[in-house]
Design a protein around this motif. Sequence first.
Motif, PDB file in Angstrom:
ATOM      1  N   VAL A  53       0.868  -1.185   0.000  1.00 48.90           N
ATOM      2  CA  VAL A  53       0.000   0.000   0.000  1.00 48.90           C
ATOM      3  C   VAL A  53       0.901   1.229   0.000  1.00 48.90           C
ATOM      4  O   VAL A  53       1.855   1.300   0.782  1.00 48.90           O
ATOM      5  CB  VAL A  53      -0.928   0.054   1.237  1.00 48.90           C
ATOM      6  N   ALA A  54       0.589   2.201  -0.881  1.00 51.30           N
ATOM      7  CA  ALA A  54       1.438   3.396  -0.938  1.00 51.30           C
ATOM      8  C   ALA A  54       0.716   4.520  -1.653  1.00 51.30           C
ATOM      9  O   ALA A  54      -0.188   4.295  -2.469  1.00 51.30           O
ATOM     10  CB  ALA A  54       2.746   3.082  -1.656  1.00 51.30           C
ATOM     11  N   SER A  55       1.108   5.736  -1.361  1.00 50.69           N
ATOM     12  CA  SER A  55       0.589   6.911  -2.056  1.00 50.69           C
ATOM     13  C   SER A  55       1.467   7.183  -3.265  1.00 50.69           C
ATOM     14  O   SER A  55       2.563   6.624  -3.406  1.00 50.69           O
ATOM     15  CB  SER A  55       0.609   8.127  -1.127  1.00 50.69           C
ATOM     16  N   PRO A 107      -1.945  -3.288  -5.017  1.00 46.03           N
ATOM     17  CA  PRO A 107      -2.135  -4.207  -6.143  1.00 46.03           C
ATOM     18  C   PRO A 107      -3.294  -5.164  -5.901  1.00 46.03           C
ATOM     19  O   PRO A 107      -3.565  -5.558  -4.764  1.00 46.03           O
ATOM     20  CB  PRO A 107      -0.800  -4.969  -6.197  1.00 46.03           C
ATOM     21  N   VAL A 108      -4.002  -5.491  -6.960  1.00 48.49           N
ATOM     22  CA  VAL A 108      -5.025  -6.536  -6.884  1.00 48.49           C
ATOM     23  C   VAL A 108      -4.305  -7.854  -6.615  1.00 48.49           C
ATOM     24  O   VAL A 108      -3.144  -8.032  -6.994  1.00 48.49           O
ATOM     25  CB  VAL A 108      -5.821  -6.603  -8.206  1.00 48.49           C
ATOM     26  N   ASP A 109      -4.990  -8.785  -5.939  1.00 51.83           N
ATOM     27  CA  ASP A 109      -4.397 -10.082  -5.621  1.00 51.83           C
ATOM     28  C   ASP A 109      -3.687 -10.664  -6.851  1.00 51.83           C
ATOM     29  O   ASP A 109      -4.269 -10.752  -7.941  1.00 51.83           O
ATOM     30  CB  ASP A 109      -5.486 -11.054  -5.162  1.00 51.83           C
ATOM     31  N   VAL A 110      -2.426 -11.052  -6.671  1.00 51.17           N
ATOM     32  CA  VAL A 110      -1.603 -11.510  -7.797  1.00 51.17           C
ATOM     33  C   VAL A 110      -2.207 -12.720  -8.498  1.00 51.17           C
ATOM     34  O   VAL A 110      -2.258 -12.780  -9.739  1.00 51.17           O
ATOM     35  CB  VAL A 110      -0.167 -11.835  -7.312  1.00 51.17           C
ATOM     36  N   MET A 111      -2.677 -13.696  -7.724  1.00 51.99           N
ATOM     37  CA  MET A 111      -3.254 -14.891  -8.345  1.00 51.99           C
ATOM     38  C   MET A 111      -4.467 -14.525  -9.189  1.00 51.99           C
ATOM     39  O   MET A 111      -4.616 -14.987 -10.336  1.00 51.99           O
ATOM     40  CB  MET A 111      -3.656 -15.916  -7.282  1.00 51.99           C
ATOM     41  N   GLN A 112      -5.336 -13.683  -8.636  1.00 54.53           N
ATOM     42  CA  GLN A 112      -6.525 -13.244  -9.360  1.00 54.53           C
ATOM     43  C   GLN A 112      -6.143 -12.505 -10.636  1.00 54.53           C
ATOM     44  O   GLN A 112      -6.723 -12.734 -11.708  1.00 54.53           O
ATOM     45  CB  GLN A 112      -7.367 -12.334  -8.452  1.00 54.53           C
TER      46      GLN A 112
END
Length: 256
Positions: A31-33, A73-78
Amino acid sequence: MIDDSLLSQMKEIGMSEYEAKVYVILSALRVASAREIHEQIKIPRGRIYETLTTLAQKGFIVSSGKSPVRYSPVDVMQTFERLKRESVKSLEGLYERLKALETETPVPPMQGYKLYTDWTRDNPIRMILHRAKSEIILLCDDEEFLKKYSSDISRAAKRVSVYLVVGRPELAGFAPIKCYAGGRDIESSLFHNEVGESNGLSMKLFLMADRCESLSIMEENGNLTGIFIYPDIYASYMSRKVVQEIEPVERSRKAT
């Protein structure tokens, strides 16, 4: 420090240089700005926001909050399961379009080309052996040709039916795959003309693929000439006749 090889792999799936850098660093930070990402990778502030917007549109990241907006980021596997589905769908669509071109394109009128040089003969022979889709019939009465195209013939035989017919029993020792001998008609018409029928030409190689194209190489007074025909309207008939007439031959040990 971002691994250059990881960036290269990200670019292989369609990301730009900036997109790859932002996505990789965000995957590490979780998580980051925009400001925090900028401090990590030192790319222009304006390009950070532009790149984050693009990654969000492509479904790689999501944003939350308002002051400041934070990204994750969205879940990597997804994400990569989605990419695989999209890739397969895209390839299937491309395949269907190319197959449609094959079936919709009118068959051109029969055309023949003379092949005078080694290069103009060698290239189409290898191409025919490589692109055949169902069947190859190769009649050969020359040891050097068998040696030269041995690996190409072997590879072709792993994909399609290959009938290799030799003009003389001793050539069986140089055949890279199971080979055949022709009957009387093949022997007298293609390999060795009967007395009174010779036209001064001797056939070295005769290649037919998928019963629609042919390439022959003949020798006259020590000079080789090739003829390529496509589509060959006689290839279907000739192919059936050859397959009906040939018989397997035993391969002797190759000469050294």
